[in-house]
Scaffold this motif. Structure first.
Motif, mmCIF file in Angstrom:
data_model
loop_
_atom_site.group_PDB
_atom_site.id
_atom_site.type_symbol
_atom_site.label_atom_id
_atom_site.label_comp_id
_atom_site.label_asym_id
_atom_site.label_seq_id
_atom_site.Cartn_x
_atom_site.Cartn_y
_atom_site.Cartn_z
ATOM 1 N N VAL A 141 5.684 -25.949 7.531
ATOM 2 C CA VAL A 141 6.262 -27.242 7.904
ATOM 3 C C VAL A 141 6.747 -27.887 6.612
ATOM 4 C CG1 VAL A 141 5.879 -29.472 9.009
ATOM 5 C CG2 VAL A 141 4.739 -27.421 9.904
ATOM 6 N N LEU A 142 8.055 -27.909 6.452
ATOM 7 C CA LEU A 142 8.652 -28.372 5.202
ATOM 8 C C LEU A 142 8.989 -29.856 5.282
ATOM 9 C CD1 LEU A 142 11.041 -25.355 4.522
ATOM 10 C CD2 LEU A 142 8.601 -25.589 4.003
ATOM 11 N N LYS A 143 8.732 -30.544 4.187
ATOM 12 C CA LYS A 143 9.077 -31.964 4.136
ATOM 13 C C LYS A 143 10.375 -32.130 3.361
ATOM 14 C CE LYS A 143 5.768 -32.698 0.354
ATOM 15 N NZ LYS A 143 4.536 -33.393 -0.036
ATOM 16 N N THR A 144 11.121 -33.140 3.743
ATOM 17 C CA THR A 144 12.399 -33.445 3.110
ATOM 18 C C THR A 144 12.218 -34.687 2.258
ATOM 19 O OG1 THR A 144 13.554 -32.583 5.051
ATOM 20 C CG2 THR A 144 14.835 -33.961 3.524
ATOM 21 N N LEU A 145 12.505 -34.548 0.987
ATOM 22 C CA LEU A 145 12.365 -35.668 0.054
ATOM 23 C C LEU A 145 13.705 -35.928 -0.620
ATOM 24 C CD1 LEU A 145 9.058 -34.410 -1.584
ATOM 25 C CD2 LEU A 145 9.276 -36.160 0.183
ATOM 26 N N MET A 146 13.952 -37.177 -0.922
ATOM 27 C CA MET A 146 15.166 -37.545 -1.638
ATOM 28 C C MET A 146 14.757 -37.959 -3.051
ATOM 29 S SD MET A 146 17.379 -36.854 0.635
ATOM 30 C CE MET A 146 18.845 -37.409 -0.242
ATOM 31 N N ALA A 147 15.483 -37.435 -4.014
ATOM 32 C CA ALA A 147 15.159 -37.679 -5.413
ATOM 33 C C ALA A 147 16.453 -37.890 -6.193
ATOM 34 C CB ALA A 147 14.366 -36.505 -5.978
ATOM 35 N N GLU A 148 16.287 -38.107 -7.474
ATOM 36 C CA GLU A 148 17.430 -38.223 -8.376
ATOM 37 C C GLU A 148 17.182 -37.324 -9.581
ATOM 38 O OE1 GLU A 148 17.320 -42.426 -9.137
ATOM 39 O OE2 GLU A 148 18.721 -42.847 -7.513
ATOM 40 N N VAL A 149 18.202 -36.592 -9.967
ATOM 41 C CA VAL A 149 18.151 -35.785 -11.184
ATOM 42 C C VAL A 149 19.229 -36.344 -12.109
ATOM 43 C CG1 VAL A 149 18.505 -33.503 -12.194
ATOM 44 C CG2 VAL A 149 17.244 -33.730 -10.046
ATOM 45 N N ASP A 150 18.788 -36.806 -13.269
ATOM 46 C CA ASP A 150 19.695 -37.447 -14.225
ATOM 47 C C ASP A 150 20.518 -38.548 -13.547
ATOM 48 O OD1 ASP A 150 18.662 -35.724 -16.120
ATOM 49 O OD2 ASP A 150 20.385 -34.366 -16.082
ATOM 50 N N LYS B 137 21.480 -38.779 -10.437
ATOM 51 C CA LYS B 137 22.317 -38.359 -9.302
ATOM 52 C C LYS B 137 21.414 -37.941 -8.139
ATOM 53 C CE LYS B 137 26.285 -36.975 -12.002
ATOM 54 N NZ LYS B 137 26.086 -36.558 -13.363
ATOM 55 N N PRO B 138 21.777 -38.334 -6.897
ATOM 56 C CA PRO B 138 20.928 -38.012 -5.749
ATOM 57 C C PRO B 138 20.897 -36.523 -5.417
ATOM 58 C CG PRO B 138 22.967 -39.041 -5.010
ATOM 59 C CD PRO B 138 22.971 -39.079 -6.513
ATOM 60 N N VAL B 139 19.706 -36.067 -5.034
ATOM 61 C CA VAL B 139 19.499 -34.698 -4.572
ATOM 62 C C VAL B 139 18.516 -34.717 -3.409
ATOM 63 C CG1 VAL B 139 19.937 -33.650 -6.843
ATOM 64 C CG2 VAL B 139 17.599 -34.209 -6.180
ATOM 65 N N CYS B 140 18.551 -33.663 -2.622
ATOM 66 C CA CYS B 140 17.622 -33.493 -1.506
ATOM 67 C C CYS B 140 16.711 -32.320 -1.855
ATOM 68 C CB CYS B 140 18.417 -33.210 -0.234
ATOM 69 S SG CYS B 140 17.398 -32.997 1.239
ATOM 70 N N VAL B 141 15.421 -32.456 -1.549
ATOM 71 C CA VAL B 141 14.424 -31.452 -1.894
ATOM 72 C C VAL B 141 13.623 -31.104 -0.637
ATOM 73 C CG1 VAL B 141 12.559 -30.901 -3.486
ATOM 74 C CG2 VAL B 141 14.208 -32.666 -4.093
ATOM 75 N N VAL B 142 13.485 -29.806 -0.354
ATOM 76 C CA VAL B 142 12.765 -29.347 0.826
ATOM 77 C C VAL B 142 11.625 -28.444 0.352
ATOM 78 C CG1 VAL B 142 12.981 -28.164 3.039
ATOM 79 C CG2 VAL B 142 14.922 -29.463 2.142
ATOM 80 N N VAL B 143 10.385 -28.908 0.573
ATOM 81 C CA VAL B 143 9.204 -28.187 0.095
ATOM 82 C C VAL B 143 8.119 -28.161 1.168
ATOM 83 C CG1 VAL B 143 9.633 -28.751 -2.345
ATOM 84 C CG2 VAL B 143 8.194 -30.250 -0.977
ATOM 85 N N PRO B 144 7.185 -27.212 1.085
ATOM 86 C CA PRO B 144 6.073 -27.178 2.041
ATOM 87 C C PRO B 144 5.282 -28.486 2.030
ATOM 88 C CG PRO B 144 6.174 -25.126 0.819
ATOM 89 C CD PRO B 144 7.135 -26.077 0.150
ATOM 90 N N GLY C 193 19.080 -30.252 -14.974
ATOM 91 C CA GLY C 193 18.990 -31.626 -15.473
ATOM 92 C C GLY C 193 17.869 -31.798 -16.464
ATOM 93 N N LYS C 194 17.806 -33.008 -17.015
ATOM 94 C CA LYS C 194 16.766 -33.321 -17.995
ATOM 95 C C LYS C 194 15.573 -34.028 -17.370
ATOM 96 C CE LYS C 194 19.992 -33.553 -21.809
ATOM 97 N NZ LYS C 194 20.850 -34.405 -22.597
ATOM 98 N N SER C 195 15.833 -34.897 -16.373
ATOM 99 C CA SER C 195 14.724 -35.641 -15.779
ATOM 100 C C SER C 195 14.967 -35.860 -14.289
ATOM 101 C CB SER C 195 14.555 -37.001 -16.475
ATOM 102 O OG SER C 195 15.673 -37.825 -16.210
ATOM 103 N N ALA C 196 13.877 -36.025 -13.568
ATOM 104 C CA ALA C 196 13.945 -36.257 -12.125
ATOM 105 C C ALA C 196 12.925 -37.312 -11.732
ATOM 106 C CB ALA C 196 13.660 -34.957 -11.369
ATOM 107 N N ASN C 197 13.244 -38.041 -10.683
ATOM 108 C CA ASN C 197 12.313 -39.019 -10.128
ATOM 109 C C ASN C 197 12.595 -39.169 -8.635
ATOM 110 O OD1 ASN C 197 14.726 -40.555 -11.417
ATOM 111 N ND2 ASN C 197 13.977 -41.932 -9.823
#
Length: 157
Positions: A47-56, A58-65, A81-85
């Motif tokens: 069951v994967l969760k969808t998270l929204m983050a930013e890398v440098d 810029k918005p990105v979508c992340v799908v992880v268990p 990228g150099k940093s993510a949050n």
């Protein structure tokens, strides 16, 4: 609850085979993905969760268990990228058009780069949010990756 969402329409249009599974969503739980896994009777790594983050920035979508946390260092590396949050919930809702707890990587209002945890690709099937709280879609992880044009990378801590 409608079983037709932007996410399911996106998957249908892409020709992806999937099934829809509803469960009783509880907004008071701390870990929504884990609660979904329990409600569906599935192993948390499926069951994967969808998270929204930013890398440098810029918005990105992340799908992880659902039983893992994202490593910000690994996430940044996945997108060179150099940093993510993590993105603020209000920003994630505005960008995706979905409510927190119902954010799907499929059919978001704005297309953003997506990464999926590479270990999830070894599962026979996975569940990913279907664009509504309490709604999951079951599909082959390779189909999810292809439909999202996602990169597969080690993303979890």
């Amino acid at each position: 609850m409608s079983k037709t969402t932007r996410a399911t329409q996106f998957l249908s249009k892409a020709g992806v085979a999937f099934s829809v599974h509803a469960y009783d969503y509880d907004p008071s739980v701390d870990r929504i993905g884990m609660a979904a896994a329990d409600a569906l009777g599935e192993a948390p790594q499926r069951v994967l969760k969808t998270l929204m983050a930013e890398v440098d920035g810029k918005p990105v979508c992340v799908v992880v268990p659902s039983d893992h946390e994202v490593s910000m260092k690994k996430l940044a590396a996945a997108f060179s990228g150099k940093s993510a949050n993590m993105m603020k919930p209000a920003d994630a809702e505005r960008l995706t058009g979905y409510h927190v707890g119902g954010i799907s990587p499929f059919g978001q209002k704005k297309l953003v780069p997506t990464a999926i945890e590479e270990a999830a690709l070894s599962e026979p099937h996975v569940f990913i949010n279907g664009g509504q709280r309490g709604l999951q879609v079951r599909l082959a992880p390779a189909d999810a990756k292809a439909a999202l044009k996602a990169v597969a990378a080690p993303l979890v801590a």
